[in-house]
Enzyme design. Sequence first.
Site, PDB file in Angstrom:
ATOM      1  N   ARG A  71      10.348  35.506 -23.063  1.00  0.00           N
ATOM      2  CA  ARG A  71       9.762  35.642 -21.733  1.00  0.00           C
ATOM      3  C   ARG A  71       8.331  36.172 -21.868  1.00  0.00           C
ATOM      4  NH1 ARG A  71      11.422  39.501 -19.549  1.00  0.00           N
ATOM      5  NH2 ARG A  71      13.090  40.279 -20.865  1.00  0.00           N
ATOM      6  N   TYR A 212      10.722  28.028 -22.701  1.00  0.00           N
ATOM      7  CA  TYR A 212      11.675  29.066 -23.079  1.00  0.00           C
ATOM      8  C   TYR A 212      12.618  29.407 -21.906  1.00  0.00           C
ATOM      9  CZ  TYR A 212      13.819  33.485 -24.064  1.00  0.00           C
ATOM     10  OH  TYR A 212      14.761  34.469 -24.217  1.00  0.00           O
ATOM     11  N   GLY A 213      13.878  29.660 -22.225  1.00  0.00           N
ATOM     12  CA  GLY A 213      14.925  29.876 -21.216  1.00  0.00           C
ATOM     13  C   GLY A 213      14.524  30.745 -20.036  1.00  0.00           C
ATOM     14  N   LYS A 221      16.436  34.239 -14.468  1.00  0.00           N
ATOM     15  CA  LYS A 221      15.644  35.429 -14.150  1.00  0.00           C
ATOM     16  C   LYS A 221      14.833  35.233 -12.861  1.00  0.00           C
ATOM     17  CE  LYS A 221      17.078  37.340 -17.856  1.00  0.00           C
ATOM     18  NZ  LYS A 221      18.045  38.433 -17.766  1.00  0.00           N
ATOM     19  N   HIS A 241      20.494  43.173 -12.816  1.00  0.00           N
ATOM     20  CA  HIS A 241      20.525  42.749 -14.215  1.00  0.00           C
ATOM     21  C   HIS A 241      21.708  43.459 -14.885  1.00  0.00           C
ATOM     22  CE1 HIS A 241      18.045  42.379 -18.214  1.00  0.00           C
ATOM     23  NE2 HIS A 241      18.837  41.346 -18.043  1.00  0.00           N
ATOM     24  N   CYS A 265      20.018  44.602 -25.379  1.00  0.00           N
ATOM     25  CA  CYS A 265      20.563  45.937 -25.649  1.00  0.00           C
ATOM     26  C   CYS A 265      22.087  45.915 -25.665  1.00  0.00           C
ATOM     27  CB  CYS A 265      20.071  46.944 -24.621  1.00  0.00           C
ATOM     28  SG  CYS A 265      18.350  47.368 -24.818  1.00  0.00           S
ATOM     29  N   GLY A 266      22.692  44.728 -25.792  1.00  0.00           N
ATOM     30  CA  GLY A 266      24.135  44.662 -26.005  1.00  0.00           C
ATOM     31  C   GLY A 266      24.972  44.401 -24.766  1.00  0.00           C
ATOM     32  N   LYS A 267      24.389  43.793 -23.718  1.00  0.00           N
ATOM     33  CA  LYS A 267      25.212  43.491 -22.538  1.00  0.00           C
ATOM     34  C   LYS A 267      26.303  42.470 -22.899  1.00  0.00           C
ATOM     35  CE  LYS A 267      22.156  42.447 -19.267  1.00  0.00           C
ATOM     36  NZ  LYS A 267      20.893  42.789 -19.983  1.00  0.00           N
ATOM     37  N   THR A 268      25.910  41.447 -23.661  1.00  0.00           N
ATOM     38  CA  THR A 268      26.895  40.408 -24.002  1.00  0.00           C
ATOM     39  C   THR A 268      28.002  41.016 -24.867  1.00  0.00           C
ATOM     40  OG1 THR A 268      25.087  38.819 -23.879  1.00  0.00           O
ATOM     41  CG2 THR A 268      27.118  38.060 -24.913  1.00  0.00           C
ATOM     42  N   ASN A 269      27.612  41.882 -25.811  1.00  0.00           N
ATOM     43  CA  ASN A 269      28.619  42.519 -26.672  1.00  0.00           C
ATOM     44  C   ASN A 269      29.598  43.353 -25.853  1.00  0.00           C
ATOM     45  OD1 ASN A 269      27.186  41.444 -28.766  1.00  0.00           O
ATOM     46  ND2 ASN A 269      26.385  43.377 -29.549  1.00  0.00           N
ATOM     47  N   ASP A 288      25.159  39.064 -17.763  1.00  0.00           N
ATOM     48  CA  ASP A 288      23.715  39.313 -17.568  1.00  0.00           C
ATOM     49  C   ASP A 288      23.320  39.648 -16.135  1.00  0.00           C
ATOM     50  OD1 ASP A 288      21.104  39.444 -18.757  1.00  0.00           O
ATOM     51  OD2 ASP A 288      20.613  37.528 -17.831  1.00  0.00           O
ATOM     52  N   ASN A 378      14.614  36.481 -31.430  1.00  0.00           N
ATOM     53  CA  ASN A 378      15.084  36.152 -30.077  1.00  0.00           C
ATOM     54  C   ASN A 378      15.712  34.752 -30.039  1.00  0.00           C
ATOM     55  OD1 ASN A 378      15.494  36.811 -27.323  1.00  0.00           O
ATOM     56  ND2 ASN A 378      13.675  35.648 -26.718  1.00  0.00           N
ATOM     57  N   ARG A 380      18.480  32.047 -29.562  1.00  0.00           N
ATOM     58  CA  ARG A 380      19.485  32.118 -28.491  1.00  0.00           C
ATOM     59  C   ARG A 380      20.564  31.053 -28.650  1.00  0.00           C
ATOM     60  NH1 ARG A 380      18.754  36.024 -24.169  1.00  0.00           N
ATOM     61  NH2 ARG A 380      16.807  37.054 -24.698  1.00  0.00           N
ATOM     62  N   ASN A 508      33.043  51.555 -28.284  1.00  0.00           N
ATOM     63  CA  ASN A 508      32.541  51.916 -26.945  1.00  0.00           C
ATOM     64  C   ASN A 508      33.671  51.921 -25.915  1.00  0.00           C
ATOM     65  OD1 ASN A 508      29.978  52.172 -27.967  1.00  0.00           O
ATOM     66  ND2 ASN A 508      29.353  50.088 -27.443  1.00  0.00           N
TER      67      ASN A 508
HETATM   68  C1  OXD Z   1      16.820  38.518 -20.920  1.00  0.00           C
HETATM   69  C2  OXD Z   1      17.878  37.489 -20.982  1.00  0.00           C
HETATM   70  O1  OXD Z   1      15.727  38.314 -21.481  1.00  0.00           O
HETATM   71  O2  OXD Z   1      18.972  37.732 -20.443  1.00  0.00           O
HETATM   72  O3  OXD Z   1      17.079  39.552 -20.289  1.00  0.00           O
HETATM   73  O4  OXD Z   1      17.648  36.391 -21.510  1.00  0.00           O
HETATM   74 MN    MN Z   2      18.982  39.576 -19.324  1.00  0.00          MN
END
Ligand code: OXD
Ligand code: MN
Length: 596
Positions: A71, A212-213, A221, A241, A265-269, A288, A378, A380, A508
Amino acid sequence: MQLSDIKNPTLKAWLQTWIDLCTPDNVMICDGSQAQYDDLANQMVKAGSFIKLDEPVNSYFVRSDPGDVARVEGRTYICSRKKEDAGPTNNWKDPVEMKAEFNQLFKGAMKGRTLYIIPFSMGPIESPIAKYGIEITDSAYVVINMCIMTRVGLEVFNKIDKGAEFVKCVHSVGAPLADGQADVPWPCAPMDNKYITHFPETREIISFGSGYGGNALLGKKCFALRIASVQARDEGWLAEHMLILKLTNPAGVVRYIAAAFPSACGKTNLAMMEPTIPGWKVETIGDDIAWMKFGEDGQLYAINPENGFFGVAPGTSMHSNPNAMRTVNRGNSIFTNAAITIDGKVWWEDHDANPEFLIDWLRRPWSKGCGRKAAHPNARFTTPAAQCPVIAPEWEDPKGVPISAFLFGGRRKTVVPLVNEALDWEHGVFMGATMASEMTAAAVGVLGQLRFDPFAMLPFCGYNMGDYFKHWLKIGAYKGAKLPKIYYVNWFRKNDDGKWLWPGYGENSRVLKWIFERCEGTAACKQTAIGNLPAEGSLDLKGLKVPAEDQALLLGVDTEGWKALLPQIEDHFAKFGDRLPAELHKQLEALKKRLG
Ligand code: OXD
Ligand code: MN
């Protein structure tokens, strides 16, 4: 379906204006069908942009231009009529001037290309929380990724015909082709000619120059956060978010948690984690973005407006996130800026395979131990949410799921404890407003630098963030609200030798368990100057070898460290001037007093 089949006059006129300006060679309406998807992917393979992988099935490998990997916050603008409505955390451009500039930039911008029209729904199409969009793009990569990340389908036109509002999204890679000019695998514009712009008052997005995504898949986003945050402010709901997870205890009791962490920062994890504590289960609703509205019972109900995961690949493995690996291994995925093995499989740093040789994301030979990273940090994967083995059966429930707790967090080597419960809603909003994290590769910037990222929305709030804080306070005052409890968590604490203090990942779940039991009213806490921390013995550490001195750092109050943060919080708040709600000044003063 043909262009002439589109009946809605507003939509028709808007499309025609862009077609006339961009002068594409062809126009195609995307219907979300597998046949169209396969056809486009094959075209991309023939053109040399995609490589079809041997494994997993129906999956493709793609490399971006080296200058189009993340981004671009410096090129992202909120074009509100008044500059102060964009606020101090956003770049601003006058909407009239920006549109005039686009009239030049987009003139003939799609020459030699196809203009695709993508009708999409954010959220299950029949959900009262869902919203619709139409994206125009000249990138087949964008179409393919939008088909995974959103619900693409012609039914959206019926909704618009029946009067549903739609967000107008325009995207071009900004690289027209002259007659006879050969295309490149990843067309895009140079950095200083990229523009990711949002027109909040007219609910429009115009993105130029990047594939880019986060810059080009405009449902994500740009719509689901920047424009939706404005819609949410105007309509009394929340667009955040945040991941959404379902947590079930050994007795079968269910609670849903939404968590805001900055990018990478690990949201997907966390959303897909495998708890290490026996009998507990985590299932995924989203990884996300969360859209939340009050139900009649006063609870906040959340939907995941997305249909897929656009996850950071490096660091993802059977250790860190086995369910993400299983999801992508089921195929139907796109891998962008990873490395590729000699036998046609994808690879990235920390991947479970251990290849000797690769071709890296920059098309260079790579060998183990050469000292270079093989994948872009980065890199993806884009993969369908429905094929995640731990997707909750109710993930597409149109009414959403009731949220019991909000988690805020980020990467903090020092000071911030493992978990801290807000004293009340207003204190929770203060915690969200003062969130800070060390920067990652998800955005162009200085890696590791600490920056305030309120509610993990710094790059995503579509209006003045001072007003956004006010909106959160207003949500707390909603009549009859049964508000979620608020927590600040930090998995990333290190000791003076730079060693992680907390094992993270599946462990966690111990923190999730404490939070669950706080919501049930069964876990004890101790009130401290910074909030409620786990009382001695209330955090389940059974079977975990965390030395006592590390536990003390993880679960204690570093009074001097907090005091040293206060001037930084003051500077951060000062940026918002008189748009900062008085309640947050009051919270800061109260914290100062409690710290003594
Ligand atoms: C971000 C994403 O950049 O979710 O936050 O791709
Ligand atoms: Mn995100």
